[in-house]
Structure formats: structure tokens, C-alpha cells
Design a protein around this motif. Structure first.
Motif, mmCIF file in Angstrom:
data_model
loop_
_atom_site.group_PDB
_atom_site.id
_atom_site.type_symbol
_atom_site.label_atom_id
_atom_site.label_comp_id
_atom_site.label_asym_id
_atom_site.label_seq_id
_atom_site.Cartn_x
_atom_site.Cartn_y
_atom_site.Cartn_z
ATOM 1 N N THR A 175 0.845 -1.185 0.000
ATOM 2 C CA THR A 175 0.000 0.000 0.000
ATOM 3 C C THR A 175 0.884 1.239 0.000
ATOM 4 O O THR A 175 1.730 1.404 0.882
ATOM 5 N N VAL A 176 0.685 2.094 -0.989
ATOM 6 C CA VAL A 176 1.429 3.347 -1.100
ATOM 7 C C VAL A 176 0.512 4.488 -0.653
ATOM 8 O O VAL A 176 -0.503 4.749 -1.295
ATOM 9 N N PRO A 177 0.818 5.167 0.462
ATOM 10 C CA PRO A 177 -0.044 6.259 0.935
ATOM 11 C C PRO A 177 -0.105 7.407 -0.066
ATOM 12 O O PRO A 177 0.902 7.758 -0.688
ATOM 13 N N LEU A 178 -1.296 7.997 -0.208
ATOM 14 C CA LEU A 178 -1.470 9.128 -1.121
ATOM 15 C C LEU A 178 -1.822 10.415 -0.383
ATOM 16 O O LEU A 178 -1.178 11.432 -0.563
ATOM 17 N N LEU A 179 -2.881 10.368 0.428
ATOM 18 C CA LEU A 179 -3.298 11.580 1.112
ATOM 19 C C LEU A 179 -4.192 11.244 2.294
ATOM 20 O O LEU A 179 -4.729 10.136 2.394
ATOM 21 N N GLU A 180 -4.333 12.225 3.193
ATOM 22 C CA GLU A 180 -5.274 12.112 4.295
ATOM 23 C C GLU A 180 -6.530 12.877 3.912
ATOM 24 O O GLU A 180 -6.469 14.065 3.587
ATOM 25 N N ASP A 181 -7.653 12.193 3.929
ATOM 26 C CA ASP A 181 -8.930 12.752 3.497
ATOM 27 C C ASP A 181 -9.751 13.106 4.733
ATOM 28 O O ASP A 181 -10.311 12.226 5.391
ATOM 29 N N PRO A 182 -9.834 14.393 5.105
ATOM 30 C CA PRO A 182 -10.527 14.768 6.336
ATOM 31 C C PRO A 182 -12.035 14.593 6.226
ATOM 32 O O PRO A 182 -12.625 14.822 5.169
ATOM 33 N N LEU A 183 -12.663 14.168 7.326
ATOM 34 C CA LEU A 183 -14.117 14.105 7.387
ATOM 35 C C LEU A 183 -14.646 15.415 7.960
ATOM 36 O O LEU A 183 -14.086 15.957 8.925
ATOM 37 N N ARG A 184 -15.708 15.914 7.366
ATOM 38 C CA ARG A 184 -16.315 17.162 7.781
ATOM 39 C C ARG A 184 -17.770 16.925 8.172
ATOM 40 O O ARG A 184 -18.457 16.080 7.592
ATOM 41 N N ALA A 185 -18.227 17.693 9.160
ATOM 42 C CA ALA A 185 -19.639 17.675 9.504
ATOM 43 C C ALA A 185 -20.402 18.496 8.469
ATOM 44 O O ALA A 185 -19.953 19.575 8.060
#
Length: 319
Positions: A175-185
Motif C-alpha cells: 500500500t502506497v499512501p497518497l493523502l489524508e482525506d478529512p471528514l467534515r460535519a
């Protein structure tokens, strides 16, 4: 006579026949003449009949030798064709690349990445299949996809890895990390928290009705809200980010949505709020370890990395 012919000896025999002497073949091959002679003797023992007549002027093929030379020429031709074709695969002038991706990644990351890949390798045939991470992983494991975009839910104090970090290996899979995808309300524009400048606490939404997403997303919602001290009142379930936002816009519920989804399908009538505990998804590329040497796979991952880096900057400020 043996049924097994050594292909290497056939190619040596071809050089001897083509050049007309053992010494000339030895010079071309970079070997000694006795070594070439030993191979020819062994070849004749293997076939059980003479293939060449030797004289001070060189060698003359027998009738059987002439017949065998035609097969040796065919073998050399096929090997040359194989080498040419493999070079074409290595340079991406030939080949097919199959990619699986979850919906929001398929909408945001994949199209610009594939455009970059096509500009670099226009002859490469790329095929995209939309699939949630469990199905995408199964496709890669079975060999039905070369690589897959997947995500894992993480929390800020226990991150799975930083965007653009080192690849992680799990058995035969990398697994090659790409990005952190934030969760929003996501709340209606008229909601009491809609105009708040600071990140909200998830507990501020404890008394709301909720929209949940895919089974894995709903599981993460339950874990996240439980950590915030409440169990959400899930009234609606949908995998469609547009439907979820329409339900919110009508004042029927609130929800948590990932930045990629909000980027892919920005809603109207809703307010997007950062959450103080910063729940997020780690997005990465899953590939079988042996395919990390494939020129097409390496080029695709690099294109995805570039697009992910550009996208990550927009997701951080998403509101």
C-alpha cells in the motif's frame, strides 16, 4: 535420439552455420573455439545424426543440419520478437493497466491522473472499475486489477501513515499512501452551528438525526460518535453523497462526509464544518508487490501521487 533439444545449443549451431566456422562463431560469441566445438559435439550426440562436415575450409551442413538450421532461425526470430515486445511493454508502447477505485477517488483523483498517464504513454490501454475498498482489494488479490485506490478510517492520535509516506507491505500486497482525506460535519445552512468559525465538537451534534453512508463508513461513524460520548440517531443510509447532502439541505439530518466526496459533489443548502477531533481517511494505492517493477504501474502511482498532493492542499481548507 533425445526429444530434448537445448535451445542455447541451437542458437550456437545457428552462429556456426551462419558464419561457416567454429572459430568465427567463437569470436562472435566471445567464447573459445574448443567450447563452441564441445557444444556442437553434444548437439550432434543429442540428435543422433551428423549435422555438419568439418574441413580445413570450415564447416558444411549436412541435409539434416540444413533442416535444423531453419528451426534455429525460427527460434532466433521468435526470441527477437519476444525481446522487442517486452521492450514495448517496458516503455509502455504496449500493455493494459486495470485500476479499481472507490467512488469519490474515482471522481476526483483518477481522471486527472489518467490524463497525465495518457500524455506520457498514449498507447497504454487503461481500464477503470469503480469498487469499494473490500471489493477493490479482492480484485487486486485475484489479479483482476493491477492496482486499487482504497481507504482506511483513522483518528488523529493513531494515524495509519502520513500522506506521501513510505509504502507498507501486507504479505503479497503493498500500500502506497497518497493523502489524508478529512471528514467534515455537514449541516443545513440554517443550522445553529452553520456560521461557527472554529471547529465544532462532534458532541455538539449528539441530538441530531443522522445520515450514514456505506457499511464501513457507518461503522466508522458509530466508533467516532461513541468516542464523542453518544450514539447517533441514524435515520437514513445512502452511499450517494448527493443524496446525503440533499437530505441535509432539507433539514432532515446531519452527516459526516469525506473531503473527496465534498470536492467531487459540492452540495447547495448545506454548511461544511471542520470537526475538532479531526476524523479522517487514509487514502492509498494497493498493488501486488511483484507489479511494483511494472513501468505502467510505477507511472500510474506517480501520476496519482502528483494529483493527490495537489488535491490534499484543497482538502485541508475545505469548509
Amino acid at each position: 535420439m533425445t526429444a530434448d533439444l537445448d535451445p542455447r545449443r541451437l542458437l550456437i549451431f545457428r552462429e556456426v552455420a551462419r558464419l561457416g566456422s567454429l572459430s568465427a562463431a567463437a569470436t562472435t560469441l566471445g567464447w573459445t573455439q574448443p567450447a563452441v566445438g564441445q557444444h556442437m559435439q553434444r548437439l550432434e550426440r543429442d540428435v543422433g545424426i551428423p549435422l555438419m562436415l568439418r574441413s580445413v575450409r570450415g564447416i558444411t551442413l549436412t541435409e539434416a543440419g540444413t533442416a535444423l538450421l531453419a528451426h534455429a532461425d525460427a527460434l532466433a526470430s521468435r526470441l527477437t520478437a519476444a525481446e522487442t515486445e517486452l521492450r514495448a511493454f517496458a516503455s509502455m508502447e504496449l500493455g493494459t493497466l486495470s485500476l479499481a477505485a472507490f467512488p469519490s477517488a474515482a471522481a476526483v483523483l483518477v481522471p486527472p491522473a489518467l490524463a497525465k498517464l495518457e500524455s506520457r504513454a498514449p498507447a497504454l490501454e487503461v481500464r477503470l472499475t469503480e469498487a469499494e475498498p473490500p471489493e477493490a482489494r479482492a480484485l487486486v488479490t485475484a489479479g483482476d486489477a493491477d492496482l486499487a485506490l482504497i481507504f482506511e478510517h483513522v483518528v488523529s492520535e493513531d494515524r495509519a501513515g502520513e500522506a506521501g509516506g513510505a509504502a507498507g507491505r501486507d504479505g503479497d500486497l503493498v500500500t502506497v499512501p497518497l493523502l489524508e482525506d478529512p471528514l467534515r460535519a455537514v449541516v443545513p445552512v440554517g443550522h445553529r452551528l452553520a456560521g461557527r468559525a472554529r471547529p465544532i465538537a462532534l458532541g455538539d451534534l449528539a441530538d441530531e438525526r443522522w445520515v450514514a453512508g456505506c457499511p464501513r463508513c457507518e461503522e466508522n461513524l458509530l466508533v467516532t460518535t461513541r468516542a464523542a460520548g453518544f450514539v447517533p440517531d441514524v435515520r437514513h443510509r445512502t452511499d450517494d453523497y448527493v443524496v446525503a447532502q440533499r437530505l441535509v439541505a432539507e433539514g432532515l439530518a446531519v452527516t459526516l462526509l469525506p473531503g473527496l466526496a465534498l470536492h467531487a459533489a459540492p452540495g447547495t443548502g448545506v454548511a461544511v464544518l471542520p470537526v475538532r477531533t479531526s476524523p479522517e481517511r487514509q487514502v492509498g494505492v494497493l498493488v501486488r508487490a511483484e507489479l511494483m517493477q511494472s513501468a505502467a504501474v510505477v507511472a500510474a502511482i506517480e501520476a496519482l501521487r502528483v494529483v493527490a498532493e495537489q488535491t490534499a492542499k484543497r482538502l485541508v481548507s475545505l469548509s
